[in-house]
Structures are given as C-alpha cells and as structure tokens.
Design a protein around this motif. Structure first.
Motif, PDB file in Angstrom:
ATOM      1  N   LEU A   1      55.376  -1.246  -6.110  1.00 28.53           N
ATOM      2  CA  LEU A   1      55.976  -0.953  -7.417  1.00 28.53           C
ATOM      3  C   LEU A   1      56.205  -2.247  -8.196  1.00 28.53           C
ATOM      4  CD1 LEU A   1      58.563   1.754  -6.272  1.00 28.53           C
ATOM      5  CD2 LEU A   1      56.396   2.117  -7.485  1.00 28.53           C
ATOM      6  N   PRO A   2      56.082  -2.278  -9.492  1.00 28.71           N
ATOM      7  CA  PRO A   2      55.666  -1.166 -10.347  1.00 28.71           C
ATOM      8  C   PRO A   2      54.169  -0.881 -10.226  1.00 28.71           C
ATOM      9  CG  PRO A   2      55.937  -3.117 -11.668  1.00 28.71           C
ATOM     10  CD  PRO A   2      56.358  -3.507 -10.282  1.00 28.71           C
TER      11      PRO A   2
ATOM     12  N   LYS B   1      50.587   1.101 -11.917  1.00 24.57           N
ATOM     13  CA  LYS B   1      49.930   1.740 -13.057  1.00 24.57           C
ATOM     14  C   LYS B   1      48.853   2.694 -12.494  1.00 24.57           C
ATOM     15  CE  LYS B   1      46.926   0.856 -16.983  1.00 24.57           C
ATOM     16  NZ  LYS B   1      46.064  -0.148 -17.629  1.00 24.57           N
TER      17      LYS B   1
ATOM     18  N   ILE C   1      53.043   4.609 -15.802  1.00 27.02           N
ATOM     19  CA  ILE C   1      53.636   3.443 -15.142  1.00 27.02           C
ATOM     20  C   ILE C   1      54.828   3.919 -14.309  1.00 27.02           C
ATOM     21  CG2 ILE C   1      54.699   1.172 -15.457  1.00 27.02           C
ATOM     22  CD1 ILE C   1      51.857   1.298 -16.533  1.00 27.02           C
ATOM     23  N   TYR C   2      54.857   3.508 -13.025  1.00 24.19           N
ATOM     24  CA  TYR C   2      55.967   3.869 -12.143  1.00 24.19           C
ATOM     25  C   TYR C   2      56.689   2.597 -11.706  1.00 24.19           C
ATOM     26  CZ  TYR C   2      53.409   8.255 -12.034  1.00 24.19           C
ATOM     27  OH  TYR C   2      52.758   9.390 -12.413  1.00 24.19           O
ATOM     28  N   ASN C   3      57.992   2.521 -12.006  1.00 26.54           N
ATOM     29  CA  ASN C   3      58.762   1.330 -11.640  1.00 26.54           C
ATOM     30  C   ASN C   3      59.553   1.574 -10.362  1.00 26.54           C
ATOM     31  OD1 ASN C   3      60.942   2.883 -12.335  1.00 26.54           O
ATOM     32  ND2 ASN C   3      60.984   2.128 -14.455  1.00 26.54           N
ATOM     33  N   THR C   4      60.471   0.701 -10.064  1.00 27.73           N
ATOM     34  CA  THR C   4      61.179   0.762  -8.774  1.00 27.73           C
ATOM     35  C   THR C   4      62.103   1.969  -8.647  1.00 27.73           C
ATOM     36  OG1 THR C   4      62.826  -0.734  -9.728  1.00 27.73           O
ATOM     37  CG2 THR C   4      61.098  -1.713  -8.354  1.00 27.73           C
ATOM     38  N   THR C   5      62.341   2.650  -9.745  1.00 27.10           N
ATOM     39  CA  THR C   5      63.145   3.885  -9.598  1.00 27.10           C
ATOM     40  C   THR C   5      62.368   4.950  -8.829  1.00 27.10           C
ATOM     41  OG1 THR C   5      62.343   4.749 -11.700  1.00 27.10           O
ATOM     42  CG2 THR C   5      64.385   3.466 -11.753  1.00 27.10           C
TER      43      THR C   5
END
Lengths: 187, 1048
Positions: free
Chosen positions: B778-779, B781, B840-844
């Motif tokens: 993470l993050p 794409k 986009i995927y972040n640390t959440t």
C-alpha cells in the motif's frame, strides 16, 4: 470255508448293510428337518428381540401395538414411538420373522460411539449414505448383527440397527441398498 | 350363486356350507388366485422352505400339503415335489380347462367325476407323458430364445461400454468440426449408443425453463371433504392400504397389483401428513393446487418448437428428447390413472383424489429460455433421465415387437417354460436401490404367474367372445366403464370396455374407454373444425344434431384411400350416429349408437392418458406421436439399456402373452385390446374390418375427438401395428418401473434463475495487477477494465450498476466505483463496450478484501423481457477476514470464480460471523478447492476437511454465496464440536413438516441430510440478496431453529 463261517460272514454283511441303511435314514431325516434358528450368544438384541429368531408375535408381545404399519416391497414395517419426535423405531417383518430393527437413539439414551466400541471394539466396515455429507456414516459389525449411524468426530449416534448376523456383503445387499462403500457427493 | 367363503379344510364352501361345484368357483376371474397359490407353495427356481398359509380371493390353504391335496382332488395330479415342474404346469393347465368350462369337475370325487379316480389309466398316463415331452421341447426352445435375447443384450452392453470409452475423443473431434447445416427434424430409425452418449454429454450444464400455458388446476374442497382429509390424516399407511383393497370389489381386485395400491396408499398417507396437525376443517387451506406431475414434459413434445430449437440447436437432440417425452408422458399417465382408479374406491371424491394424487388434467407447458415466474426448471439431469427412461421404454417395446413380428421365435404354447433361468441373466455385481429387492422368483416374488394366468384367461375369454366382422353395430356406453358390443349376427356380448380398462391392456384403449368423458366436454360445441396431418376434419352440430366429415384423402390403409362421413344426432346424454366409410370408392358402413345410460355407481374417473394424447394432438402432430412411438426407431435393433435382470419377469410375461397371440391365432390377439383387435382385423379382413374395429373401440369417445382419432389412426396404421402390440408390454414395463422404484422423477419447480449465465450479455471485469497484495504494497494503484459484450443480439437500453465494497475485520464499507454510462445505451454484436478506470488504495485498506461488482441490464429488440448479467473483480490486501476458510491455489488469480468466492467469504465472515465462528470451532482450517471438472449438476461437495466447488456453483456472486453457505452447513453438522446442533435439528418437533426449498431439487421434500444446510443457505441468500423468499415466513420452524442454534 465252512458253512458256519459263511453264515457268519453273510450275517455280518447283512448286519453291516442294515446298519448303514439305518444310519443313512437317520441322517436323511436329520437333513430334512430344518432346525429352528437360535440366536447367537453374541448377537445384539433390542429388548430381547433378536432378528432372525423373534417373530411378529414376539415383537407385539414385547413392544405392544405399533403406531403405524406400512408395506415396503413384500415386507411389513412396524413403527413404534421413539424419543425422537420425528422418527419412529422401525421393525421390519418378513414372512412373520423379525428381519431388521432400526432404533432411534437420542441424547437421553446416553449411548455414544465410545460405549459401543468398548462393547464391540472398533469396526472398519463403513458404508456411506444420505447422512454422510454431514459426517454420519453407517458402521457395521456384521457378525454381531449390529450397526449404527454415527459421527466419529463427535461420537454422536442417530440410529442403531439390529439384524441377523451375516457377512458384510450380504448385509449391504439386504439392508443397505442405498449405501455405498465410496463417499459420493451431495451438494 | 351364493358367495363362496373360505374354510379351513382346504375346500371351498358356499354360505350354507355345501361344497360348490368347482366350475362355479374356478372361473376365469378366479383362476389367477390359484396361480398365485402355485407360486406361493411351489415357487419356481426357489427352494421353498417356508410353508405359510395362503389366502387370496375365495381360496385358503393352511399349508402346502393342503394345497397339494386340493390340487389332487381337482385335477387328479399329484405334485410330489415342487421341482416336478411338468406336473405343476399340467395342473395349472387343468385349472384353466376347468375355468373355461372345458372340463366339468365336481369336488370330492363325486361319481362320474374324473376326480373320483385316484390314479390315471394307461391312456391318460400316455397323454401326460406326451404333454410332458411337449413341455420339455418348449422349455428347450425357450431357453435357447432367452439365451439369444440375453446374448444380444450383453453384446449391446459391450458395444455401449466401448462407445463410452471412445465417446470423449469423438466428442472432442465433433467440437473441432465446422458446424454442418442443421438437418431437418427427423426421428432416426436407430440412434447409435455413441450418439446417445454424445447427446447426453452435450446436455451437461444445460437446463430448460418451462412454464404452464394455462393455469395449473386448483381444487376447492367442501367442508365434508376437508373433514375427510383430516380424518384420513390419522390413518396409518397400512390402514389406507387395507381400506383401498377392501373397497375394491372382489371381481375387480385382480386389476390392481398390490404395488399400485401401495403407491396410492403411500401418496394418500403422505398427503395426510401435511394436515395431520390441523384440528378442524377451518385450518385446511381453501384451495389446493393439484397439477399432474408429468405435465411439464409436454414442453418437449414438439421438436420443432422455436424456443426449444434455441436451447437445443442440435435437431437430433431435440428429436431424442421429444421421442423420449412422449412414451414417458404416457407411462406416467398410465401410472397416474391406475393409482387414481384404485384410490377412487376408497375416497369416493374426485376432489380428494386430485388433492392426494394430482388432478386428471394435463397442463400444457411451453419452453422458455429464461426463468419465468411460476416456471419450472428442468435440469440437465432430469433431461438425461428422461432420455434414458424413454430409451428404456422404447427399446423394451422394440424388443418385444420383434417377438411379435417373429424376429425372435416364440414357442406356441405355455408360459412358465418361458421363464429365463437365473443362470442366464447378466450378473449385477453391486446391488443398487433399484435392484436390491429383485431375486429369483421375480419382482415382488411371485406375481408373475398370477399375472400371466389372468392375461391368458382373458385372452381365452375374449377369443371366445370376439369375432372378426366387417359390418357391425356397436352399442357403447360413453361414460361408464362398461360397454356392450354386439357383433355381426352372432350377437356375442362382451364387456369390452371393462376389459379395456384392465391394467394390462393398451394405453390407447384405456384412453378410449373413458373417451366418453371427453365427449361430455365437447358436447356443447356446435361446430368443430380441425386439421389433422393436413387433412380437414369437420364437425358441425346444430342443437341435437351433428354432422361430421372426415376426408382422409390420400391417407391409406392397405393401399386404398379412405373417406369417412358421419351423421348423427344427440339427445340428452345419448348420441346416435351413422358412419359411412368409403374405401377405394366402395362404401362400407358402420353404424353405432352411443348412450350414457348405465353409469356405474362409482364415480367414473376419466383417464388422463386421453388428455395427454389430446395435448399431443393439439400440436397438430398426431403423426409425430405415431411415428415417434412406433416408427423406425421403434424397430431399433439396439437393446441399449434394458435392465434385463430387472425386467426378467416382464420378459417372461411377454413371450407368454405373445405366445397366446400365436397360439390362438388372430382373434386371440384381442388380448391386446385395440392392438390385437386391429391387428387381427388387418390380418384377416383388411380395411373394412379394421375400420369396424376402430369404430367399436372409439364409440365411447366424443364425436370430434373420435374422428380425429380415427383419422389419425388411419394415417399411421402401418406403424401402429407395432405400437398397439407393444403397448401392453409397455404397461407391463411401467408396472415394473413403478414397482422397482426406478420411476421417472418429474422435474421440480424452481424460482431462482439469477445464477444462470445470461445468453445475451457477457460481463467481464478484471483487475490489473490482480494481486494478492501485502499490506506493505500500500498504497496501490489498480486498473480495472469492464467489458460488456452482446453475445447474439444487439443490446439496447443498457444500464450499468457499479458498486465497490471493502470488507475488513471492523466490518464492510463502500469504496470508489465510478458511474458507467454506455453511449446511446446500445451495444452491438461484435463491438463490445469497454470501460477502464484506475482506483487508488491507501493504508486504510490494510487487511481487506475489495470487491467490485458490475450489473448490466439491457433489452433485446422484440423481446419484452429485460436481461441482466453480472461481473465482479476482487483484490485481497494483507489478511482479510475469512476465519478458518482458506482458498487453495486451485483458484486462478483474477478469475471471476475466485472473485465470486472471495465475495462470498467476505459476506459470510462479515455478516454471519457467529455462524462461521461455530463452523470454525471444529476445524483449524477448511480448505476451499475449485474443481473445474464439475460433477453433474452439483454445485459443491463437502469432504469434511475440504470442500470442492464446481464451476456452476461459483459462476456468479449469488451462486458462490449460496454454495458456500450451504456447504458450511454440512461442515457445521460434521464438526466434532457442533454436530450436536444437527442432532438437535433431527429432534426438533415438526422439522420434517417443512421443506426449505428454492431450486435445489433434493430439498423439494424435507431431506434429512440436506434440509438444514439448505435452510441456512436460503436464509443467508434472502437476507443478503433478497432472493428465494423469506425463511421466516415460509419455513418458521426452520427459522426458529437456525436463529437459535446457528446464527445466535
């Protein structure tokens, strides 16, 4: 050879023949008589009822009037109430003889696989049937006239079957037509 | 004559204790009881160790010795030993002679009676010796014939086995071939085992939705009927059985084999269980749906049906299905009729008979490509079963047609010698549920000889009664089961129709016998015009008068064209008709008068067979019926799937019946009802006599229907010969089917079709890269690509629903899913719509499962029904919640299957964590395996420590959720720490009264192994997806159970 000796020999021969005939007749009569089957000492019983030996009268004397009777093929199945509200105990009668008992087991019976194995030992004779997809298979002790449907992981038993002691193949043929030696799929 | 009563001294006495003249006791109706006794005391091929009393009809013997003495007294023959079959056969033959009045016999050695003798004189001994020798020869001939038949069967079996071995390679080769132009719909003379195998293989995964064209029949019960319904629910099956049997008049009992009564009793008993808990009639539902269970097969009758052609483009496949559906429908109809008739003696209410056994109405069904509300899904397994059963029936008829046509020789007399010895039967090494109760002596032990006795007795009776005629007057009762036929000048009276409705006579006759009922249905019509085989049939009625014209045109019999004109009038329930038939310009006439007087006291039940035939006729395709029943394929030489061991007794019975045909000549063929009747007339008198015969048998039918029938028969007579001979045999086979439990299971309703692959729309969504990913990645794409393809028709009005859900230990939440719009809302074939976007995927998104779903809805030109298809893609990051469920490496990354399963895991672990927690309490890990090989129609297979998921079980998110939820139910029952829940389930009062069911046919009725997992799965499916209805509402006992023990 003197006449006396001849008479003795002939007499002895006649006696021998007569003995043989008498023996043969007795033997033949014995063969004609069909001995009444007596239950094996090791045969499992349900309330003193032994399949193969007990008859319809014995069943009714022991268990009373069935709550239902139905016909399956050319056999009569007598149903008696069990502790399970959904399943009755079933006794199959064929030609007036008790053929098979299917007894429902509930928790109040306090019977589990451990107790059975203490009594009869473990068995490797297993058949897979309609409940096998839930882990409940049919475990058979053919020579003891005893089988149960149970789950080896939990030890829970649903049914106990009593039948005339026989061999595994005959058991399959006569009593477990809808069971298989292979585990077959269900959804 | 006083009614004979049973006595304990092995004789038969009348009510005053006087010995009856044996000729009055042994009649053609009662002689079969004695044959049963022979079977009982001297079963052939079996060592008889039991010596139990025998009681049937008017006869009673305490033991074998008593019977032996009785036989000796009556016949003068001493059966020393049961193995002395010759003497047994001679004694049986002697009883027939007595029954037929050939031999006047008096009991107990009355003076002048042959029975006064205790020994035979020289001439008689000589005669017996000659007869014995004759029987010996017959026995040898029969054994040779039987061996020939069996050898052929084995040979065919080997061919089939070889075909199976080669089938896959051939099927592969077929696939690679360029598709040939579709051949015309034909019913091939012979379908090879290879072809059948290939066709069955091609059925894999296919199913057909059928829907009723008309409303399913309903019945509203009267208060009295409701009371009866409740009262009956407290009867045991045995009591019902006895009730039926005892209600049937003694003279009628022979017509109903024990298992027919058993089947009827079982259905009444089972039907009663539904209302057994009701206290009063007020609790009983006001209305009952009462469909005839085989009605859905009507959807397969027309192989040219356009929708069917879309589902099965292969014309040969359609032909096979169609020609299997027809005899199967007839078979099930016949079974239905027999059970209804047996039940009618007890119930005396047609409404109740309908409720318990299904109404006497055929509801025509039509196929549909998509699921329709109120429709039924006939799965591939059902269709396979249909084809195979149809083949069995048809092969059976074919084989016996050969017996009739002389391809297989038959001894001219006798029947018992025709028994196939056990040693010549193929060995079945593994008993199965359907053959386990078959043993030496036959199905159900000993019915065969009695059946044969009855059959031969009737054959002889009819032979004496019927005479070929060319001009006749028939007085027929249109509605009662009895009619009187007066033929020629001889004025021979024969209760023809009462014989027609016997179980062993042809289906067609059975239908005709009650055809008068159909007449009542159409009597109100003032005109009726129909076409049949392209020929017009005109029926006009004005008031009490009717006039009919049937011009068969170039339809021929014996090479001559046929025309028929009929005029008549109806008066009340009576009708009077004059028929004139022209053959090749020569007028022959046949007049008949029909009346409905003399209706029997019991309600006369119409035959559903008639209606089945009517449905087929409604297709305008009588010829199809005729040809497919009796055409080339009927003469199919292959004995592909005849279970010889199973039908052994039937095999025995058939040559016997046919032997009668040969023995007694053409008139003797009357045993076959219409079959024999028609054949005999063709053989002896050609067209005129056939027409007269047809007139006789159709005189009970409604006018228009009757003419249609006659015309149809005229057109297919050359083929009909085979059928009419074969049909009695078919019925014997049906009895076998009923008896053996190998009956065809009708298709089950289904209401859930979302899982089916859409035939018009294909939706694919992919993620790139597909993962799986670590939290450290993470993050991220991810590029998602959605492709929507029009598979075979332009898509219009396309709308797309796009959703994203992320599952984590903390629960689920929505995520980014951009709206998607298709330009002009149109997608053309060959021009897929493609939509791409980045996410986009972040640390959440740590330890999460992200599922993207796309639902596409579109219309098809000229089709009012909209179409919907779904696609999904998912990615895993870190360790998303899945408890003990582990997907193994059989699931291809990025595959739709895997996405569907991941979504299912996420839903169950997120929303039904208590359930999953209980399941996992017994297992450190449950491995979930993707098995691309599939297994028939199974969705999944639980092995305890791992679960197989088959493609059809995970091909949509709904399917995957259902399959996983269901299989975990098995795991719950299986697990060491939770199987007590299953034990509790089995002990829950009333649990068997409900059957949670949506589409899984095994759960249509409560199933001990499957219903609990199914209830769990349906609850999850409904709660999460809103499909299959509410468990709480539909199955409240199950709902309470799973709420308390599974989800709590």
């Amino acid at each position: 050879m003197s006449l006396k000796k001849k008479i003795i020999i002939i007499g002895f021969t006649i006696l021998l023949i007569l003995t043989f005939i008498v023996f043969y007749q007795i033997k033949s009569r014995q063969n004609l008589v069909t001995p009444s089957p007596t239950p094996s000492q090791s045969q499992a019983r349900f309330k003193d009822l032994a399949p193969g030996t007990s008859n319809l009268d014995d069943v009714k004397n022991t268990l009373g009037v069935p709550i239902n009777e139905r016909l399956e093929e050319n056999k009569t199945v007598l149903e008696y109430k069990s502790d399970n509200p959904n399943f009755n105990n079933e006794l199959t009668i064929e030609s007036n003889k008790l053929e098979l008992i299917k007894r429902q087991v509930t928790s109040s019976d306090t019977i589990d696989i451990n107790k059975i194995e203490d009594e009869y030992g473990a068995t490797e004779k297993v058949l897979y049937g309609p409940l096998s997809s839930n882990g409940f298979n049919l475990y058979i002790y053919p020579d003891r006239g005893f089988a149960y449907i149970g789950n080896p992981y939990s030890g829970i038993i649903f049914e106990i079957w009593y039948f005339t002691p026989t061999d595994f193949n005959i058991f399959k043929y006569k009593y477990a037509g809808n069971y298989s030696e292979k585990y077959l799929p269900s959804q | 004559m006083a009614t004979p009563t049973k006595t304990q001294d092995s004789t038969v006495r009348n009510a005053f204790g006087k010995i009856e003249n044996i000729n009055q006791v042994i009649t053609l109706d009662t002689v079969s009881d004695i044959y049963f006794a022979f079977d009982h005391f001297y079963p052939e091929g079996t060592i008889y160790k039991f010596d139990t009393p025998y009681s049937k009809g008017n006869f009673y013997w305490n033991n074998r010795q008593e019977f032996k003495e009785y036989v000796f007294k009556v016949t003068g023959l001493d059966i020393r030993d049961g193995s002395d079959r010759k003497v047994v056969k001679l004694a049986q033959a002697r009883f027939f002679d007595i029954a037929e009045g050939k031999t006047e016999v008096k009991m107990e050695g009355a003076e002048g009676s042959p029975l006064s003798k205790t020994s035979l004189n020289k001439e008689e001994s000589e005669m017996l010796r000659e007869k014995a020798q004759e029987y010996d020869e017959q026995l040898k001939a029969t054994e040779q014939n039987a061996k020939k038949v069996i050898d052929e069967a084995i040979k065919q079996k080997q061919v089939l086995a070889q075909a199976q071995a080669d089938a896959k390679a051939k099927a592969d080769a077929q696939i690679k071939k360029v598709a040939a132009p579709e051949p015309p719909v034909t019913l091939p003379d012979q379908t090879s085992p290879e072809k059948i195998h290939q066709l069955l293989n091609n059925l894999e995964g296919k199913s057909v939705w059928v829907k009723p064209i008309d409303e399913l029949p309903k019945r509203v019960l009267s208060p009295q009927e409701k009371k009866t319904l409740i009262a009956n629910s407290h009867l045991t099956q045995k009591q019902i059985f006895d009730g039926i049997r005892n209600s049937i008049p003694v003279t009628e009992r022979d017509r109903f084999p024990e298992y027919v009564i058993t089947n009827a009793a079982t259905k009444i008993h089972e039907g009663g269980q539904i209302v057994s808990s009701y206290d009063s009639e007020a609790d009983v539902p006001q209305e009952y749906l009462t469909p005839f269970v085989a009605s859905p097969y009507t959807a397969f009758l027309n192989p040219k049906n356009e929708v069917l052609a879309k589902i099965f483009p292969d014309a040969e496949m359609r032909g096979e299905i169609s020609k299997a559906a027809q005899p199967t429908l007839l078979a099930l109809s016949q079974e239905h009729d027999m059970e209804r008739e047996a039940a009618s003696y007890l119930l005396q209410s047609e409404n109740l008979i309908d409720v318990y056994l299904g109404a006497n109405e055929v509801t025509a069904f039509e196929p549909s490509i998509e699921r329709q509300e109120g429709g039924i899904e006939i799965e591939a397994g059902d269709i396979k079963n249909l084809i195979q059963k149809g083949q069995e029936i048809n092969s059976f008829i074919s084989q016996n047609t050969k017996l009739v046509t002389g391809e297989i020789e038959i001894p001219s007399t006798g029947f018992s010698p025709l028994r196939v010895p056990e040693s010549q039967l193929p060995t079945l090494s593994t008993p199965t549920p359907t053959n386990k109760h078959l043993f030496v002596g036959g199905i159900e032990g000993q019915k065969t000889q009695g059946d044969l006795a009855r059959m031969i007795a009737r054959e002889r009776a009819r032979r004496a009664a019927l005479k070929p005629i060319e001009l006749g007057i028939t007085v027929a009762d249109g509605t009662a089961p009895i009619s009187f036929q007066i033929e020629g000048a001889g004025a021979t009276t024969n209760s023809l129709f009462s014989v027609m409705t016997k179980s062993e006579v042809p289906i067609l006759l059975t239908s005709i016998a009650v055809g008068g009922y159909a007449a009542a249905d159409i009597a109100g019509l003032t005109s009726y015009v129909n076409t049949f085989g392209g020929k017009p049939i005109l029926y006009m009625g004005v008031g009490k008068f009717n006039f009919s014209v049937v011009n068969a045109g170039n339809m021929t019999i014996g090479g001559a064209p046929l025309s028929r004109f009929t005029a008549g009038f109806q008066l009340g329930s009576k009708s009077f008709n004059l028929e004139i038939t022209k053959k090749a310009g020569k007028v022959i006439s046949s007049a008949f008068i029909k009346t409905s007087e003399g209706v029997a006291t019991r309600t006369v039940l119409p035959s559903i067979v008639t209606k089945v035939i009517g449905v087929v006729a409604g297709l305008g395709s009588w010829a199809t019926l005729g040809l497919s029943l009796v055409g080339g394929w009927l003469l199919d030489k292959a004995i592909k799937k005849i279970p010889w061991r199973k039908i052994r007794d039937v095999v025995i019975a058939i040559p016997a019946a046919i032997a009668g045909f040969i023995l007694f000549g053409a008139p003797g063929a009357a045993i076959f009802g219409l079959g024999g009747f028609g054949v005999s007339r063709i053989l002896t008198g050609g067209l005129p006599s056939l027409q007269s015969g047809l007139t006789s048998v159709t005189s009970g039918m409604g006018s228009a229907f009757r003419f249609a029938f006659i015309t149809a028969l005229s057109g297919i007579v050359p083929y009909l010969i085979g059928t009419i001979i074969g049909l009695p045999l078919l019925i014997a086979f049906i009895l076998f089917i009923i008896n053996s439990g190998a009956y065809i299971v009708p298709p089950n309703p289904a209401f859930f079709a979302q899982s089916q692959q859409n035939p018009y729309i294909d939706v694919v969504k992919t993620a790139n890269p597909a993962g799986p990913f670590n939290n450290s990645d993470l993050p991220l794409k991810i590029t998602y690509t959605i492709t929507v393809t029009a598979k075979k028709s332009e898509l219009i009005g396309v709308t797309v629903k796009h959703e994203c859900t992320v599952y984590q230990k903390s629960g689920k939440q929505a995520c980014q899913a951009p709206p998607i719009v298709v330009p002009d809302g149109t997608i053309k074939v060959g021009s897929p719509f493609v939509f791409t976007y980045d996410a986009i995927y972040n640390t959440t998104y740590t330890d999460s499962l992200v599922i993207n779903t796309v639902e596409v809805t579109a219309n098809i030109p000229n089709d009012p029904n909209s179409q919907t298809a779904t696609g999904a893609a998912s990615i895993t990051i870190g360790t998303p919640p899945s408890a003990c469920l582990k997907l193994d490496n059989t699931w291809a990354n990025g595959s739709t299957y895997k996405s569907n399963m991941e979504a299912a895991i996420a839903i169950i672990s997120g929303e039904y964590s208590t359930y999953l927690g209980k399941v996992c309490s017994s297992y450190p890990e449950i491995r979930l395996t993707y098995n691309p090989a599939g297994y028939g129609n199974f969705y999944g297979w639980n092995h305890g420590t791992y679960i197989d998921f088959f493609p059809i079980g995970v091909d949509s998110p709904n399917d995957a959720l259902y399959t996983l939820a269901h299989e975990l139910g098995h795991s719950l029952a299986w697990g060491a720490s939770t199987s007590f829940i299953y034990d509790t389930y089995r002990n829950t009062a009333g649990i068997r009264s409900e059957a949670p069911y949506c589409f899984y046919s095994a759960t249509k009725n409560w199933d001990e192994g499957e219903s609990m997992p199914e209830a769990i799965a349906l609850y999850i499916l409904n709660t999460s997806k809103g499909t299959c209805g509410s468990v709480q509402t539909s199955w409240p006992i199950h709902y309470r159970f799973i709420m308390k023990y599974v989800f709590n």
